[in-house]
Design a protein around this motif. Structure first.
Motif, PDB file in Angstrom:
ATOM      1  N   ARG A 293     -20.427 -13.499   9.732  1.00  0.00           N
ATOM      2  CA  ARG A 293     -19.520 -14.064  10.731  1.00  0.00           C
ATOM      3  C   ARG A 293     -19.937 -13.526  12.097  1.00  0.00           C
ATOM      4  O   ARG A 293     -20.677 -12.550  12.185  1.00  0.00           O
TER       5      ARG A 293
ATOM      6  N   HIS B 199      -1.749   0.689  -0.627  1.00  0.00           N
ATOM      7  CA  HIS B 199      -3.077   0.144  -0.380  1.00  0.00           C
ATOM      8  C   HIS B 199      -3.000  -1.365  -0.481  1.00  0.00           C
ATOM      9  O   HIS B 199      -2.835  -1.914  -1.565  1.00  0.00           O
TER      10      HIS B 199
ATOM     11  N   GLN C 135      -1.992  -8.696  -3.333  1.00  0.00           N
ATOM     12  CA  GLN C 135      -2.144  -7.568  -4.242  1.00  0.00           C
ATOM     13  C   GLN C 135      -1.953  -6.260  -3.489  1.00  0.00           C
ATOM     14  O   GLN C 135      -2.587  -6.042  -2.462  1.00  0.00           O
TER      15      GLN C 135
ATOM     16  N   LEU D 154      -5.921  -2.587   4.396  1.00  0.00           N
ATOM     17  CA  LEU D 154      -7.366  -2.398   4.321  1.00  0.00           C
ATOM     18  C   LEU D 154      -8.091  -3.619   4.876  1.00  0.00           C
ATOM     19  O   LEU D 154      -7.669  -4.752   4.652  1.00  0.00           O
ATOM     20  N   PRO D 155      -9.199  -3.374   5.551  1.00  0.00           N
ATOM     21  CA  PRO D 155      -9.954  -4.512   6.092  1.00  0.00           C
ATOM     22  C   PRO D 155     -10.461  -5.457   5.001  1.00  0.00           C
ATOM     23  O   PRO D 155     -10.822  -6.581   5.297  1.00  0.00           O
ATOM     24  N   MET D 156     -10.464  -5.004   3.752  1.00  0.00           N
ATOM     25  CA  MET D 156     -10.895  -5.905   2.672  1.00  0.00           C
ATOM     26  C   MET D 156      -9.870  -6.993   2.397  1.00  0.00           C
ATOM     27  O   MET D 156     -10.177  -8.005   1.775  1.00  0.00           O
ATOM     28  N   ALA D 157      -8.644  -6.775   2.848  1.00  0.00           N
ATOM     29  CA  ALA D 157      -7.557  -7.655   2.434  1.00  0.00           C
ATOM     30  C   ALA D 157      -7.457  -8.937   3.248  1.00  0.00           C
ATOM     31  O   ALA D 157      -6.832  -9.896   2.804  1.00  0.00           O
ATOM     32  N   ASP D 158      -8.061  -8.940   4.432  1.00  0.00           N
ATOM     33  CA  ASP D 158      -7.895 -10.085   5.317  1.00  0.00           C
ATOM     34  C   ASP D 158      -8.974 -10.005   6.390  1.00  0.00           C
ATOM     35  O   ASP D 158      -9.292  -8.921   6.858  1.00  0.00           O
ATOM     36  N   PRO D 159      -9.543 -11.150   6.782  1.00  0.00           N
ATOM     37  CA  PRO D 159     -10.622 -11.087   7.769  1.00  0.00           C
ATOM     38  C   PRO D 159     -10.194 -10.512   9.111  1.00  0.00           C
ATOM     39  O   PRO D 159     -11.026 -10.057   9.879  1.00  0.00           O
TER      40      PRO D 159
ATOM     41  N   ILE E 192      -4.718  -4.637  -0.732  1.00  0.00           N
ATOM     42  CA  ILE E 192      -6.101  -5.028  -1.024  1.00  0.00           C
ATOM     43  C   ILE E 192      -6.349  -6.531  -0.933  1.00  0.00           C
ATOM     44  O   ILE E 192      -7.490  -6.957  -0.832  1.00  0.00           O
ATOM     45  N   ASP E 193      -5.316  -7.340  -0.997  1.00  0.00           N
ATOM     46  CA  ASP E 193      -5.516  -8.786  -0.838  1.00  0.00           C
ATOM     47  C   ASP E 193      -4.234  -9.331  -0.212  1.00  0.00           C
ATOM     48  O   ASP E 193      -3.140  -9.116  -0.734  1.00  0.00           O
TER      49      ASP E 193
ATOM     50  N   LYS F 237      -1.169 -14.378  -4.910  1.00  0.00           N
ATOM     51  CA  LYS F 237      -2.495 -13.777  -4.737  1.00  0.00           C
ATOM     52  C   LYS F 237      -2.444 -12.499  -3.906  1.00  0.00           C
ATOM     53  O   LYS F 237      -3.471 -11.891  -3.650  1.00  0.00           O
TER      54      LYS F 237
ATOM     55  N   LEU G 145       0.913 -17.000   2.628  1.00  0.00           N
ATOM     56  CA  LEU G 145       0.256 -16.684   3.900  1.00  0.00           C
ATOM     57  C   LEU G 145       0.373 -17.815   4.913  1.00  0.00           C
ATOM     58  O   LEU G 145       0.657 -17.593   6.089  1.00  0.00           O
TER      59      LEU G 145
ATOM     60  N   TYR H  51     -17.073  -9.837   3.898  1.00  0.00           N
ATOM     61  CA  TYR H  51     -16.744 -10.901   4.844  1.00  0.00           C
ATOM     62  C   TYR H  51     -18.006 -11.240   5.625  1.00  0.00           C
ATOM     63  O   TYR H  51     -18.712 -10.362   6.102  1.00  0.00           O
TER      64      TYR H  51
ATOM     65  N   PHE I 147     -16.685  -3.872   2.550  1.00  0.00           N
ATOM     66  CA  PHE I 147     -15.625  -2.869   2.450  1.00  0.00           C
ATOM     67  C   PHE I 147     -15.569  -2.342   1.025  1.00  0.00           C
ATOM     68  O   PHE I 147     -15.297  -3.098   0.085  1.00  0.00           O
TER      69      PHE I 147
ATOM     70  N   ALA J  94     -15.081  -5.783  -1.053  1.00  0.00           N
ATOM     71  CA  ALA J  94     -14.897  -7.093  -0.439  1.00  0.00           C
ATOM     72  C   ALA J  94     -15.980  -7.295   0.606  1.00  0.00           C
ATOM     73  O   ALA J  94     -16.385  -6.351   1.284  1.00  0.00           O
TER      74      ALA J  94
ATOM     75  N   ARG K  49      -0.052  -1.422  -9.740  1.00  0.00           N
ATOM     76  CA  ARG K  49      -0.583  -2.550  -8.993  1.00  0.00           C
ATOM     77  C   ARG K  49       0.383  -3.708  -9.164  1.00  0.00           C
ATOM     78  O   ARG K  49       0.809  -4.016 -10.271  1.00  0.00           O
TER      79      ARG K  49
ATOM     80  N   ILE L 279      -1.806  -1.969  -4.274  1.00  0.00           N
ATOM     81  CA  ILE L 279      -1.883  -0.823  -5.177  1.00  0.00           C
ATOM     82  C   ILE L 279      -1.131   0.321  -4.513  1.00  0.00           C
ATOM     83  O   ILE L 279      -1.321   0.581  -3.321  1.00  0.00           O
TER      84      ILE L 279
END
Lengths: 240, 264
Positions: free
Chosen positions: A53, B138, B55, B84-89, B140-141, B53, B207, A50, A119, A48, B48, B57
């Motif tokens: 920013r 995990h 997600q 995980l930081p990938m899942a949300d800013p 992920i989103d 939307k 969300l 971001y 990430f 991912a 999974r 795992i």
């Protein structure tokens, strides 16, 4: 191909210059600005992106350019024995070299004081995760619309059973004699990552480097296809 | 921390006061649920799950270990959550946040208190060796409702978990790599999460709804019909009617959720 095919077959049935089955998909996550999913052999990797920013980490802030920050992380269930969650020395190093491998492709000068976060999540590991992570990360960066000169693509070559082979599997990585991960920008053939461990003669090194670069070009085609198929789909949706 | 513009808050609240939701669902309706069991071949159990939307795992790995001294003949269950930081800013790397600790503990509670896994069967030698099951979530989103998504993923993963057969020979544990056994599952559980907005209880918050919640309520219900876990969150209060309404809806939803896991 510049190599003489010697017909020898590897444990998993591949030829020496053959990469594992590879699949890349762009734009797989909802929240991220850009994302990618990659499978190569038994590896499953999510990336991912971001940003750019505003940099909320002051020590990383540069008044004249944007910066890239990477986090390479292995899921505890991605390997045979559970990996303790959180960063370790290996993942810290890989995070750093990944950022450095991707940075040359990015035109971040137009984004002073900003930060791009990448990430990389190894969901399942089967040898060659750092290369696969870089390959997927570049697709995710493109998906995020970060201005770039070219994609960055990575592939490893190595030595197994005294043969120079492309894209080591987990077994070849563990039992092999050398591992040489390479990342490059395919259009200019500039190399943005090079590591090596194990035992190679200079001839073998050169052969391995050539082979890895050849592998990179094969992988690059799949990257491009992944992006094309996502964005041509979007155009199709607009038309309808 | 996500900042929600006042106008978004007002529009969502306005819709809900008029018995509507942004995405057109009714108040007791889940988003689409997709369950994919066994996606990680190196994990002994995995799944999974997507709700809308969102997600998650889940991977399950067993390890040999020592039982806790007060429960010498019982295996150990450990749930760990990584937002995980990938899942949300706004998710940051580093030590687990309060939210991820809460998530892991609530999911853990659902599984533990329902006695879903027969932990006594995970004992190899009382007081000495037991299987420890590590459940790693995990995220992920993140598009709302992690509790239900994660609980479904854990259920699905536990149901396809295979652990090696182990026995004691003298003082040594011998693991039979050839033979595996299914995890002894004796009850199943699913979780339903509601948020309170205005005066309404809304199932499976997206969300945008979650980000303006006044209060949140998660209810774990077992296949055999017991409430095995509950967790209230948020700064506002719930009325008794709110809670009873939610429980009633949860009871009507859990069989469907369990069926979805069964048929995945």
């Amino acid at each position: 191909m510049i190599f003489i095919t010697n017909g020898k077959i590897r444990d998993d049935g591949r030829k020496f210059d053959e990469i594992r089955p590879l699949k890349i998909e762009a734009g797989v996550l909802e929240r991220a600005d850009g994302s990618a999913y990659l499978e190569v052999g038994g590896n499953k990797i999510l990336v991912a992106v971001y940003g750019p920013r505003e940099s909320y980490i002051r020590r990383l802030l540069r008044p004249n350019t944007g910066v890239i920050r990477c986090r390479y992380n292995m899921a505890p269930f991605s390997v045979g024995d559970r990996k303790r969650p959180g960063p370790d020395r290996r993942s810290t190093e890989i995070s750093k070299i990944t950022a450095e491998a991707l940075r040359p492709s990015l035109m971040l000068e137009g984004f002073p004081r900003s930060m791009v976060d990448v990430f990389i999540e190894i969901i399942e590991a089967e040898g060659g995760t750092r290369c696969a992570g870089i390959t997927a990360a570049s697709v995710a960066l493109a998906d995020a619309g970060v201005p770039m000169k070219d994609l960055v693509v990575a592939c490893a070559a190595g030595k197994f059973n005294d043969e120079i082979v492309l894209d080591l599997s987990e077994k070849e990585d563990k039992e092999g004699q050398a591992d040489l991960p390479v990342a490059m920008m395919p259009r200019s053939e500039e190399i943005t990552l090079l590591q090596s461990d194990g035992d190679l003669t200079s001839d073998e090194f050169e052969k391995a480097l050539d082979l890895a670069m050849e592998g990179c070009k094969q992988v690059n085609k799949v990257q491009v296809e992944a992006l094309k198929s996502k964005y041509s789909k979007n155009i199709g949706e607009l038309d309808s | 921390m996500n900042i929600i513009p006042e106008i978004t808050r007002e529009s969502i609240t306005y819709l809900i006061n008029n018995d509507q939701r942004e995405d057109g669902r009714s108040f007791d309706e889940y988003r689409d649920i997709v369950i994919e069991p066994g996606i990680i071949s190196k994990a002994e159990g995995s799944a999974r799950v997507k709700i809308g939307k969102t997600q998650v795992i889940v991977g399950i790995k067993p390890q040999l270990g020592e039982p806790f001294p007060d429960t010498p003949n019982v295996g150990v269950l450990m749930t760990n959550g990584e937002m995980l930081p990938m899942a949300d800013p706004s998710f940051e790397p580093g030590p687990p946040s309060e939210a991820s600790v809460e998530l892991a503990r609530v999911v853990d509670r659902g599984i533990r208190e329902s006695e879903m896994v027969d932990l006594e069967k995970l004992c190899i030698a009382p007081g000495k060796k037991v299987w420890m099951l590590f459940i790693d979530l995990h995220i992920i989103d993140f598009d709302g409702n992690l509790f239900d998504t994660a609980t479904l993923a854990v259920l699905s993963a536990l149901k396809n978990t295979k652990i090696p057969v182990a026995k004691m020979e003298g003082d040594e544990v011998v693991i039979d790599e050839e033979n595996t056994m299914d995890l002894p599952i004796r009850n199943e559980t699913a979780m339903c999460t509601f948020v309170k907005i205005g005066d309404k209880m809304i199932l499976d918050p997206a969300l945008s709804e979650e980000s303006i919640l006044e209060a949140r309520l998660s209810i774990g219900i077992t296949k055999s019909g017991g409430i095995c876990a509950m967790q209230k969150g948020g700064d506002a209060s719930l009325t008794k009617e709110n809670i009873l309404d939610a429980v009633k809806i949860a009871y009507s939803k859990v069989p469907d959720l369990l069926k979805k896991v069964e048929s995945a």
